[in-house]
Write a protein that holds these residues in place. Structure first.
Motif, PDB file in Angstrom:
ATOM      1  N   ILE A 280       0.178  -2.276  -5.763  1.00  0.00           N
ATOM      2  CA  ILE A 280      -0.517  -3.037  -4.719  1.00  0.00           C
ATOM      3  C   ILE A 280      -0.914  -2.155  -3.550  1.00  0.00           C
ATOM      4  O   ILE A 280      -0.290  -1.125  -3.282  1.00  0.00           O
ATOM      5  CB  ILE A 280       0.358  -4.208  -4.201  1.00  0.00           C
ATOM      6  N   THR A 281      -1.945  -2.560  -2.852  1.00  0.00           N
ATOM      7  CA  THR A 281      -2.350  -1.891  -1.616  1.00  0.00           C
ATOM      8  C   THR A 281      -1.272  -2.161  -0.562  1.00  0.00           C
ATOM      9  O   THR A 281      -0.812  -3.300  -0.442  1.00  0.00           O
ATOM     10  CB  THR A 281      -3.700  -2.459  -1.161  1.00  0.00           C
ATOM     11  N   PRO A 282      -0.872  -1.120   0.193  1.00  0.00           N
ATOM     12  CA  PRO A 282       0.184  -1.346   1.183  1.00  0.00           C
ATOM     13  C   PRO A 282      -0.184  -2.499   2.128  1.00  0.00           C
ATOM     14  O   PRO A 282      -1.334  -2.631   2.537  1.00  0.00           O
ATOM     15  CB  PRO A 282       0.238  -0.025   1.950  1.00  0.00           C
TER      16      PRO A 282
ATOM     17  N   ALA B 149      -5.433 -13.354  -4.996  1.00  0.00           N
ATOM     18  CA  ALA B 149      -4.379 -12.386  -4.678  1.00  0.00           C
ATOM     19  C   ALA B 149      -4.740 -11.024  -5.257  1.00  0.00           C
ATOM     20  O   ALA B 149      -4.574  -9.983  -4.602  1.00  0.00           O
ATOM     21  CB  ALA B 149      -3.046 -12.871  -5.246  1.00  0.00           C
ATOM     22  N   ALA B 150      -5.243 -11.047  -6.479  1.00  0.00           N
ATOM     23  CA  ALA B 150      -5.574  -9.801  -7.162  1.00  0.00           C
ATOM     24  C   ALA B 150      -6.591  -9.000  -6.360  1.00  0.00           C
ATOM     25  O   ALA B 150      -6.489  -7.772  -6.235  1.00  0.00           O
ATOM     26  CB  ALA B 150      -6.112 -10.103  -8.555  1.00  0.00           C
ATOM     27  N   GLU B 151      -7.547  -9.696  -5.792  1.00  0.00           N
ATOM     28  CA  GLU B 151      -8.587  -9.015  -5.030  1.00  0.00           C
ATOM     29  C   GLU B 151      -8.000  -8.351  -3.783  1.00  0.00           C
ATOM     30  O   GLU B 151      -8.335  -7.213  -3.458  1.00  0.00           O
ATOM     31  CB  GLU B 151      -9.636 -10.057  -4.643  1.00  0.00           C
ATOM     32  N   ILE B 152      -7.104  -9.072  -3.124  1.00  0.00           N
ATOM     33  CA  ILE B 152      -6.494  -8.528  -1.901  1.00  0.00           C
ATOM     34  C   ILE B 152      -5.573  -7.344  -2.240  1.00  0.00           C
ATOM     35  O   ILE B 152      -5.588  -6.310  -1.583  1.00  0.00           O
ATOM     36  CB  ILE B 152      -5.678  -9.630  -1.175  1.00  0.00           C
ATOM     37  N   CYS B 153      -4.782  -7.517  -3.291  1.00  0.00           N
ATOM     38  CA  CYS B 153      -3.743  -6.513  -3.609  1.00  0.00           C
ATOM     39  C   CYS B 153      -4.298  -5.305  -4.363  1.00  0.00           C
ATOM     40  O   CYS B 153      -3.609  -4.291  -4.491  1.00  0.00           O
ATOM     41  CB  CYS B 153      -2.634  -7.134  -4.459  1.00  0.00           C
ATOM     42  N   GLY B 154      -5.485  -5.445  -4.921  1.00  0.00           N
ATOM     43  CA  GLY B 154      -6.043  -4.345  -5.701  1.00  0.00           C
ATOM     44  C   GLY B 154      -5.362  -4.174  -7.051  1.00  0.00           C
ATOM     45  O   GLY B 154      -5.209  -3.060  -7.543  1.00  0.00           O
ATOM     46  N   VAL B 155      -4.918  -5.283  -7.643  1.00  0.00           N
ATOM     47  CA  VAL B 155      -4.340  -5.227  -8.989  1.00  0.00           C
ATOM     48  C   VAL B 155      -5.034  -6.288  -9.841  1.00  0.00           C
ATOM     49  O   VAL B 155      -5.829  -7.067  -9.319  1.00  0.00           O
ATOM     50  CB  VAL B 155      -2.807  -5.496  -8.975  1.00  0.00           C
ATOM     51  N   SER B 156      -4.720  -6.343 -11.128  1.00  0.00           N
ATOM     52  CA  SER B 156      -5.410  -7.319 -11.964  1.00  0.00           C
ATOM     53  C   SER B 156      -4.699  -8.673 -11.905  1.00  0.00           C
ATOM     54  O   SER B 156      -3.473  -8.746 -11.786  1.00  0.00           O
ATOM     55  CB  SER B 156      -5.487  -6.829 -13.408  1.00  0.00           C
TER      56      SER B 156
END
Lengths: 354, 488, 526
Positions: C62-64, C111-118
């Motif tokens: 995840i993005t910090p 959530a995925a978009e914010i966190c940078g995960v799938s």
């Protein structure tokens, strides 16, 4: 859990199903020697049972069985001290000793060496089966310990602890036959491996194959051992501090509820700060911009005067204290008591958050 | 060549059918046994049938197959495994290879039957990578069986599913030991661990697992089809059916044979094997591979079965038979086998790792004339203690060649240590080549052929060999036309 | 920790977030990996591909600063799939409806978009956590050192309650404490608002109890937090500051600000075992004994009270901290003398209910005791909230994701995060004195992704300038694929090339924790 009754050297013992012969013998005070057995392995079937020093005789079984890895069965009749058992153990020791240097006079492990103890117990001075010995170069590439495989008895405790408990898997067994020995990947030095220098392998090595590098020379019988709690992270590992002449010279892991006989590199090897020459040894007071040595009374007097004067002039809340996540409960308690009762303010905090 | 002394069950199809054609296997009744199990028998019936047949493991230990299956069936588990042990490692043995190359479907069918019996649906064949043809044929056979619905999901339209995959061994002898084999299959170092728990309870990935040897499996479809009584009618009281042997060494008919249990050693060697070449005297036969023992003329009339071989300090093993004649030195033979096991021990337990080395060293000392009577005692005591303390079957049987040869050929050992002679004339350091004065005509041939020029003598005069310089190559002996050089 | 370390070994799943466990808490890291070997599922959510990521069944890089979005995304999916512990929620929690409402349209995709995960990974992590019979959450400063740190912890607590994991063995939410006795320092009242055992200073009854016990009048005004103290000191409003065993000159955010504050303090007392960066600024330095030279107790991260025992005599003329503190108390008119640390402990147990049943004698016999342990016959508490949570019903306190205080922009395009390395501890006061450790980890560094390194024209080991709005430092670059391209990492241990010259002082409004884990930075080749 169902209870089983077995007979060991003529004594009846009742033990829960799943217990090992070793545990049953221990219960009635019968000492069965062990070498490769790892206390931290509580499940018997994970014992490597490699050294074969703990073999015992079980009635109606063709071969001797390792007490450390054999679970009891109801009605089992076991002999731990028959001639057959003693001969077998002696043979194992003769074989081990035949591939081991006899440099006990200068070996750092002397006095704490399992092989030495067992040879003493069974009266084995030199091996009956002399022959070719393995010849490996000393590996001193790790910062904290040396590895002398010529002293290795291939008991596997190092590999077991690294694989099953430390879970680093930096070492495994390599080669087959007589040259079977613990190896780092591609049989290179430990510094080329994924070793994290936790030293747990060193702590479990029964002989002098893995030894901590030490600034101080000491024999095992010269040190006092005091059990305490590690002062690094919040895990609270239990350890013994080894001290000689008011110096901490080593650390060994103890079986605490949170660490189960493991330590990390800081706990095992990060102790040299204790007797470091840079330690503060006397109070210092700033005079003309310089910190100069002072007596405790001078320091205490100055602090007390300053605290009293500040309280009078600026009020209690102009004082504050930062306590420490590093010191003991008792000291934290007294510190907040000092700030609250002595300074008269609740301005007390610490770096829990950092 | 089939003679009246042979009976082929495990190898019944080998050489007769096209191993690359499933139709060819089906044409000789293949997959009918599996069909019979699925259609007419409950798993428990299959296990009972196996128990009643008296089939015992052909890998060496001789554990009753039905009993093993019964244990694995007893443990509840979401997954159970059927493992075929095709890690044939005895030197000079190729029974399994012949079956796998010649009749692969037979083994697949038997594994599926095993899976049905224990309630497992995963099979693995652990095969040594040095058998590329067997691997290729097994792969093809698995694909063919899947295509025909004889393996895979819903076999023959039933709700029983069974899949087989291959795992390759890297040629470690110890991986034939079932716990070491399982360790190797899991990707770990091939090393045995202490039993119990037995694989039937906690084996491959800690799931109930049956490990059966190729030859054992190869018997099974035939037993299902012909019945337990038929099979148990063959063989001896304790050992039913047939056994495949690989006869090699000093024997006329080298190769693979299958004979009923209870056939005498004499029949095997003289009738099936055609006797010893060059009219030499039979001396011994090593059965049970490198960890078996030597049988001698005293044992020729003994019927071959599990118990009889063990009683004679040897064992059935997987079926290797190495025949030796009067020219073989038994100390050297023991040394040869120890050389093998010394290299193949996994090194886990002390007695096997160091003990094998030390036995080898003592034997070596004896063969070069440096042995003492005390060494014989050491050999005996060390061997007994190793057998008593070693972790697995390999270590427990590793001293067998020493103990069995010492039992029968102690004189030969004593000749080595006391007289410093090798009666069979094999141990070079103990030999002396000498010229028989009466026979030497002084032809000089020997002197000319000697590579170190240690034979002197004028033409037409008796020659002399300088013993200090002789390297015991035997060239002079071979060259002499007058039998004037003897070796002793 | 609500639960005990060894319980992790029997968890069905362990969710590790904001903790580089194998380096920060190596022995717990080892135990997590052992649990994995025994079949436990491992979920790791971290900005860096830490060692445990290799053991993870699901790894979410995840993005910090986006962890709350991740937890909310997981919860939203769990609710939409009906995987929550319905009965547990009904019987043992309250305010569930607000959680449902808060998460209503917050899908895993968002959530995925914010966190940078799938989104798929978020879903499988959620399933794994929710479907495990017993699942534990393990976290550390990666969750708390944010301006939304408290909300991060509450969101994790929501997740645990949602799946019925509070109050059961091998479950719980388990913060790993970074220092040997952080737990004890808090337990003992080293906090501005509470006496020992978290008894409020504002509560008149409690105040009266301590006034009686200590024989003095006490203040009922909540004191200043560390960051507030530093802030006030900067303005010259703190005249006397007593710092024991801390080194804020390396550990605190925005070090230039700290230095100014300490210099502006009229009278600074520092008590330590070495002349630390902080001690060098002091007016009086008091030499303390190390842990090897004194008796006492530490309380570990699982509330386990264990003995510290004296192995050698104090070196030189130094004294155990407790003796120094006792001497000063006496000088200030509080006359009580203690002959031993044990006597101090005995006083503690009279005013600290959760420690009431603990004694040196019992510790000697049992090795350790976990609080709460109110009476001498109490066996201690392995895991908290058994049967019901301490407050009665487990309270859902939903929080929505808020971005970190400082986000990357054109001037400072990268996200900088901080953490620990295996070979050092905190400000290196101790580990910096060990040769072997210094050889293995000699100096500060900044980790950057290979793609970023290439963009900057920097190779491994080259010096770079890292700057933020608060300052600039020069350190060696460590090029590693552990990080995403827009994220850089620095260890905070080192005084030279100190990460905390750069970190943001923005605080979590409730816990006053600085946002060490996220700030905007730029990196340039020198």
């Amino acid at each position: 859990m169902s209870m089983l009754t077995i007979t060991i050297d003529g004594q009846a013992v009742e033990m829960p199903a799943g217990s090992t012969i070793l545990a049953a013998a221990k219960k009635v005070g019968i000492d069965i020697p062990t070498l490769c057995q790892l206390d931290m392995e509580k499940q018997f079937n994970q014992q490597s049972a490699a050294c074969r020093i703990c073999v015992v005789e079980i009635e109606k079984r063709r071969n001797l069985a390792p007490a450390c890895a054999t679970s009891i069965m109801d009605g089992m009749v076991i002999k731990t001290d028959s001639q057959r058992v003693i001969e077998a153990r002696k043979t194992v020791l003769h074989l081990m000793l035949s591939d081991h240097p006899l440099d006990c006079l200068t070996c750092e492990k002397a006095g704490a060496c399992k092989l030495q103890d067992l040879c003493y117990q069974y009266g084995i001075e030199v091996s009956d089966y002399p022959g070719l010995r393995n010849d490996y170069p000393l590996d001193a590439s790790n910062e904290f310990y040396t590895r002398d495989l010529n002293k290795c008895v291939a008991c596997r405790r190092c590999v077991q602890v690294c694989t099953n408990f430390q879970s680093t898997k930096a070492i495994a067994f390599g080669d087959r036959g007589f040259t079977t020995h613990p190896v780092a990947p591609f049989d290179k030095g430990m510094s080329d491996s994924t070793c994290v220098s936790c030293g747990n392998c060193v702590s479990v090595c029964p002989v002098g194959a893995l030894l901590s590098k030490s600034k101080e020379k000491f024999r095992s019988w010269e040190v006092s051992k005091v059990k305490t709690t590690c002062s690094y992270c919040g895990v609270g590992c239990q350890m013994n501090l080894l001290a000689k002449e008011n110096k901490v010279v080593g650390v060994e892991p103890m079986d605490g509820a949170s660490n189960s006989s493991l330590l990390c590199v800081k706990g095992k090897y990060g102790f040299n700060f204790i007797n470091h020459p840079d330690r503060l040894k006397t109070p210092l007071i700033r005079k003309n911009g310089e910190l100069v040595e002072a007596t405790w009374d001078e320091a205490y007097g100055l602090i007390a005067d300053k605290v009293k004067a500040t309280k009078a002039e600026y009020g209690n809340d102009a004082l504050a204290g930062l306590t420490s996540a590093r010191v003991t409960n008792e000291e934290n308690y007294l510190f907040q008591k000092l700030v609250r009762a002595g300074f008269g303010t609740n301005n007390v905090d610490h770096c829990a958050r950092l | 060549m089939v003679d009246k002394n042979q009976l082929r069950i495990a190898t019944r199809n080998t050489g007769f059918i096209d191993p690359e054609s499933v139709e060819s296997y089906i044409a000789v009744g293949g997959y009918q046994a599996l069909g019979k199990c699925l259609a007419e028998m409950k798993p428990a019936d299959v296990i009972d049938l196996m128990k009643n047949s008296g089939l015992r493991g052909r890998g060496g230990a001789g554990f009753p197959t039905g009993v093993k299956w019964g244990f694995a069936a007893k443990y509840a588990s979401d997954t159970k495994y059927v493992v075929c042990n095709a890690d044939e490692g005895d030197p000079g043995a190729f029974m399994d290879r012949a079956v796998l190359e010649g009749d692969p479907h037979n083994v697949l069918e038997a594994m599926a039957i095993g899976g049905y019996a224990i309630g497992g649906n995963k099979g693995t064949i652990y095969i040594r990578a040095e058998y590329p043809l067997a691997i290729a044929r097994l792969k093809l056979a698995i694909q063919q069986a899947k295509d025909m619905g004889l393996l895979g999901d819903n076999i023959m339209g039933t709700d029983f599913s069974f899949d087989i995959e291959l795992k390759y061994g890297a040629g470690a002898f110890v991986c034939g030991e079932e716990t070491a084999l399982i360790a190797s299959m899991e990707g770990n170092r091939g090393e045995p661990y202490t039993k119990p728990p037995f694989p039937a309870e906690a084996g491959y990935w800690d799931k109930p697992t049956i490990v059966n040897n190729v030859e054992t499996l190869a018997n099974i479809p035939a037993i299902i089809m012909k019945g337990a009584d038929w099979f148990s009618g063959i063989g001896t009281e304790t050992s039913k059916g047939t056994k495949v042997f690989c006869i090699c060494g000093k024997i006329n008919n080298v190769g693979l044979i299958e004979v009923p249990m209870g056939t005498s050693l004499k029949t095997v060697i003289y009738d099936v094997g055609g006797g010893i070449p060059d009219g030499k005297e039979f001396k011994a036969v090593q059965t049970g591979g490198p960890s078996g023992g030597a049988l001698t003329y005293k044992d020729l009339d003994a019927p071959i079965d599990y118990e009889n071989l063990v009683a004679r300090q040897s064992m059935m093993g997987s079926g290797g038979m190495i025949v030796m004649d009067e020219d073989d030195c038994m100390v050297a033979v023991a040394k040869f086998f120890l050389d093998f096991t010394m290299d193949e021990t996994c090194g886990k337990c002390t007695p096997c790792r160091i003990g094998s080395k030390r036995i080898y060293e003592i034997l070596d000392k004896i063969t070069i004339g440096q042995g003492t009577e005390a060494d014989l005692e050491k050999l005996r005591s060390l061997s007994h203690n190793i057998k008593d303390t070693a972790l697995c079957g390999l270590g427990q049987t590793m001293p067998n060649p020493v103990l069995s040869t010492m039992r029968v050929f102690e004189d030969e050992y004593r000749a080595h240590v006391i007289d410093k002679k090798c009666p069979a004339g094999v141990c070079a350091d103990l030999l002396e080549f000498t010229v028989v004065e009466e026979k030497c005509v002084g032809c000089t041939l020997c002197a000319r052929v000697c590579p170190v020029n240690c034979i002197s003598g004028k033409p037409k005069e008796v020659h002399v060999i300088d013993q200090a310089a002789c390297i015991k190559c035997g060239a002079c002996l071979d060259k002499c036309k007058f039998d004037a050089i003897i070796k002793q | 920790m609500t639960n005990s370390i060894d319980e992790l070994m029997d968890s069905g799943a362990i969710f590790i977030t904001g903790s580089n466990t194998t380096e920060g808490h190596p022995v717990i890291g080892a135990k997590i990996r052992r649990a994995k070997a025994k079949g436990t599922k491992i979920i790791v959510a971290e900005p860096r591909k830490i060692e445990l990521a290799a053991d993870a069944d699901v790894f979410l890089q995840i993005t910090p600063g986006t962890n709350i979005a991740l937890y909310n995304g997981m919860m939203s999916y769990i609710i939409s799939e009906g995987l929550q512990a319905a009965e547990y929620i009904k019987e043992r929690t309250e305010n569930y409806d607000e959680l449902v409402a808060t998460l209503a349209d917050f899908t895993p995709e968002k959530a995925a978009e914010i966190c940078g995960v799938s989104a798929e990974d978020i879903k499988s992590a959620a399933r794994m956590y929710a479907q495990a019979p017993k699942a534990a959450i393990v976290y550390a400063m990666g969750v708390t050192q944010h301006t939304t740190g408290t909300e991060g912890v509450m969101t994790l607590s929501n997740l645990a309650l949602l799946c019925g994991n509070i109050g059961i063995e091998s479950g719980g939410i388990n913060p790993l404490r970074g220092q040997n006795n952080v737990q004890g320092a808090c337990d003992m009242g080293g906090l501005p608002g509470t006496y020992p055992a978290y008894q409020s200073v504002a509560n008149p009854e409690i105040k009266a109890k301590f006034e009686k016990a200590w024989g003095v009048e006490l203040s009922d005004k909540v004191g200043l937090t560390l960051t507030e103290i530093v802030h006030k000191a900067g303005h010259g409003d703190i005249k006397v500051l007593y710092i024991m065993g801390e080194n804020p000159m390396v550990s605190d955010p925005d070090l230039h600000h700290v230095e100014e504050a300490l210099k502006n303090t009229e009278f600074l007392i520092v008590q330590d075992i070495f002349l630390t960066e902080t001690a060098q600024l002091a007016d009086v330095v008091l030499p303390a004994a190390s842990f090897a030279e004194k008796d006492g107790t530490f309380s570990n991260t699982e509330r386990r009270v264990q003995r510290v025992r004296k192995a050698i005599k104090p070196v030189g003329n130094c004294k155990p901290d407790w003796q120094i503190l006792m001497d000063l108390l006496n000088k200030l008119g509080i006359e009580k003398r203690y002959a031993s640390a044990e006597e101090v402990f005995n006083e503690i147990t009279t005013v600290t209910p959760s420690y009431g049943g603990i004694s040196y004698e019992r510790l000697e016999e049992l090795g350790s005791l976990q609080w709460p342990c109110p009476t001498p016959d109490h066996a201690g508490t392995k895991f908290l909230h058994s049967g019901k949570v301490a407050r009665g019903l487990g309270l859902f306190k939903p929080a929505v994701y808020k971005p970190s205080a400082e986000l990357p922009d054109a001037d400072y395009p990268y996200i900088m995060t901080t953490g620990r390395v295996l070979y050092h501890y905190h400000t290196r006061t101790m580990t910096g004195k060990v040769d072997g450790l210094n050889k293995l980890s000699p100096a500060s560094f900044v980790e950057i992704n290979p793609a970023l390194a290439e963009k900057l024209g920097v190779t491994d080991g080259e010096m770079v300038a890292v700057s933020t709005r608060r300052g600039q430092i020069e350190v060696a670059a460590k090029v590693t694929a552990k990080l995403k391209e827009n994220v850089i990492f620095m260890p905070f241990h080192f005084a030279v090339g100190a990460a905390n010259v750069l970190t943001n002082t923005a605080l979590d409004p409730i816990a006053k924790i600085p946002e060490y884990k996220v700030c905007a930075a730029s990196v340039k080749k020198i």
